[in-house]
Design a protein around this motif. Structure first.
Motif, PDB file in Angstrom:
ATOM      1  N   HIS A 198      93.863 -46.544  93.500  1.00  0.00           N
ATOM      2  CA  HIS A 198      94.050 -46.576  92.169  1.00  0.00           C
ATOM      3  C   HIS A 198      92.737 -48.170  91.554  1.00  0.00           C
ATOM      4  N   ALA A 199      93.456 -49.356  92.037  1.00  0.00           N
ATOM      5  CA  ALA A 199      93.001 -50.403  91.840  1.00  0.00           C
ATOM      6  C   ALA A 199      92.404 -50.395  92.625  1.00  0.00           C
ATOM      7  N   GLU A 200      92.174 -50.565  94.005  1.00  0.00           N
ATOM      8  CA  GLU A 200      91.888 -50.997  94.760  1.00  0.00           C
ATOM      9  C   GLU A 200      90.132 -50.031  94.390  1.00  0.00           C
ATOM     10  N   PHE A 201      90.054 -48.417  93.608  1.00  0.00           N
ATOM     11  CA  PHE A 201      89.515 -47.746  93.884  1.00  0.00           C
ATOM     12  C   PHE A 201      88.286 -48.511  92.822  1.00  0.00           C
ATOM     13  N   LEU A 202      88.847 -48.738  91.889  1.00  0.00           N
ATOM     14  CA  LEU A 202      88.145 -49.313  90.343  1.00  0.00           C
ATOM     15  C   LEU A 202      87.331 -50.936  91.052  1.00  0.00           C
ATOM     16  N   ASN A 203      87.839 -51.506  91.929  1.00  0.00           N
ATOM     17  CA  ASN A 203      87.226 -52.649  91.886  1.00  0.00           C
ATOM     18  C   ASN A 203      86.411 -51.758  92.360  1.00  0.00           C
ATOM     19  N   MET A 246      90.941 -40.736  75.532  1.00  0.00           N
ATOM     20  CA  MET A 246      90.491 -39.688  76.319  1.00  0.00           C
ATOM     21  C   MET A 246      90.754 -38.667  77.065  1.00  0.00           C
ATOM     22  N   PRO A 247      89.819 -37.801  76.938  1.00  0.00           N
ATOM     23  CA  PRO A 247      90.608 -36.741  77.985  1.00  0.00           C
ATOM     24  C   PRO A 247      91.309 -37.218  79.206  1.00  0.00           C
ATOM     25  N   LYS A 248      92.256 -36.380  80.458  1.00  0.00           N
ATOM     26  CA  LYS A 248      92.485 -36.770  81.091  1.00  0.00           C
ATOM     27  C   LYS A 248      92.109 -36.044  82.248  1.00  0.00           C
ATOM     28  N   THR A 249      90.873 -35.510  81.861  1.00  0.00           N
ATOM     29  CA  THR A 249      89.742 -34.700  82.671  1.00  0.00           C
ATOM     30  C   THR A 249      89.222 -34.131  82.088  1.00  0.00           C
ATOM     31  N   ALA A 250      87.719 -34.706  82.512  1.00  0.00           N
ATOM     32  CA  ALA A 250      86.309 -34.129  81.695  1.00  0.00           C
ATOM     33  C   ALA A 250      86.047 -33.147  81.072  1.00  0.00           C
ATOM     34  N   ALA A 251      85.632 -33.559  80.254  1.00  0.00           N
ATOM     35  CA  ALA A 251      85.325 -31.320  79.385  1.00  0.00           C
ATOM     36  C   ALA A 251      83.894 -31.210  80.445  1.00  0.00           C
ATOM     37  N   PRO A 252      84.040 -29.966  80.865  1.00  0.00           N
ATOM     38  CA  PRO A 252      82.067 -29.358  81.718  1.00  0.00           C
ATOM     39  C   PRO A 252      81.776 -29.672  80.050  1.00  0.00           C
ATOM     40  N   LEU A 289      83.559 -43.223  83.765  1.00  0.00           N
ATOM     41  CA  LEU A 289      82.989 -42.513  85.013  1.00  0.00           C
ATOM     42  C   LEU A 289      84.410 -42.675  85.657  1.00  0.00           C
ATOM     43  N   ARG A 290      85.666 -42.799  85.006  1.00  0.00           N
ATOM     44  CA  ARG A 290      86.964 -42.633  84.688  1.00  0.00           C
ATOM     45  C   ARG A 290      88.062 -41.300  86.317  1.00  0.00           C
ATOM     46  N   PRO A 291      86.938 -40.165  85.271  1.00  0.00           N
ATOM     47  CA  PRO A 291      87.763 -38.973  85.955  1.00  0.00           C
ATOM     48  C   PRO A 291      86.741 -39.190  87.529  1.00  0.00           C
ATOM     49  N   LEU A 292      85.842 -39.669  87.767  1.00  0.00           N
ATOM     50  CA  LEU A 292      85.551 -39.373  89.115  1.00  0.00           C
ATOM     51  C   LEU A 292      85.903 -40.522  89.910  1.00  0.00           C
ATOM     52  N   ILE A 293      86.158 -41.539  89.544  1.00  0.00           N
ATOM     53  CA  ILE A 293      87.455 -42.111  90.182  1.00  0.00           C
ATOM     54  C   ILE A 293      88.178 -42.264  90.014  1.00  0.00           C
ATOM     55  N   ARG A 294      89.061 -41.260  89.206  1.00  0.00           N
ATOM     56  CA  ARG A 294      90.552 -40.827  89.198  1.00  0.00           C
ATOM     57  C   ARG A 294      90.581 -40.026  91.154  1.00  0.00           C
ATOM     58  N   LYS A 295      90.210 -39.100  90.625  1.00  0.00           N
ATOM     59  CA  LYS A 295      89.187 -37.994  91.390  1.00  0.00           C
ATOM     60  C   LYS A 295      89.439 -38.750  93.334  1.00  0.00           C
ATOM     61  N   GLN A 296      88.565 -39.005  93.110  1.00  0.00           N
ATOM     62  CA  GLN A 296      88.373 -39.908  94.890  1.00  0.00           C
ATOM     63  C   GLN A 296      89.914 -40.399  94.424  1.00  0.00           C
TER      64      GLN A 296
END
Length: 95
Positions: free
Chosen positions: A78-83, A15-21, A55-62
């Motif tokens: 990050h763990a709390e956001f994932l939860n 998975m790329p670290k950022t989402a491709a458009p 959803l990883r890019p959105l979770i990571r950004k926030q």
């Protein structure tokens, strides 16, 4: 203990670290289908992984935006956001 980033990398190492458009409506539709698959199959972990990967890019950004403003280890944030993301998916009602 592994960081959330490491765990997500284990889920999908390619998975790329950022989402491709891409077409966001198509992505939303795909995520909704993944969510339905997960819910319809008893919320099993193997069905949750692809959805969290999407959803990883959105979770990571926030979580990154919040983590830089606090005196808390970023991995904990990050763990709390994932939860919270998983809990949100559990209670989500698309209707």
């Amino acid at each position: 203990m592994e960081s959330v980033e490491q765990i997500l990398d284990l889920l999908d190492p390619g998975m790329p670290k950022t989402a491709a458009p891409e077409d966001m409506s198509a992505k939303r539709q795909k995520e909704l289908e993944m969510w339905r698959t997960w819910k319809d199959n008893g919320m099993q972990q193997q069905h949750l992984r692809p959805l969290l990967t999407s959803l990883r890019p959105l979770i990571r950004k926030q979580s990154n935006a919040w983590a830089i403003q606090r005196d808390v280890p970023p991995a904990a944030v990050h763990a709390e956001f994932l939860n919270h993301a998983v809990k949100a998916l559990e209670t989500y009602d698309p209707s």
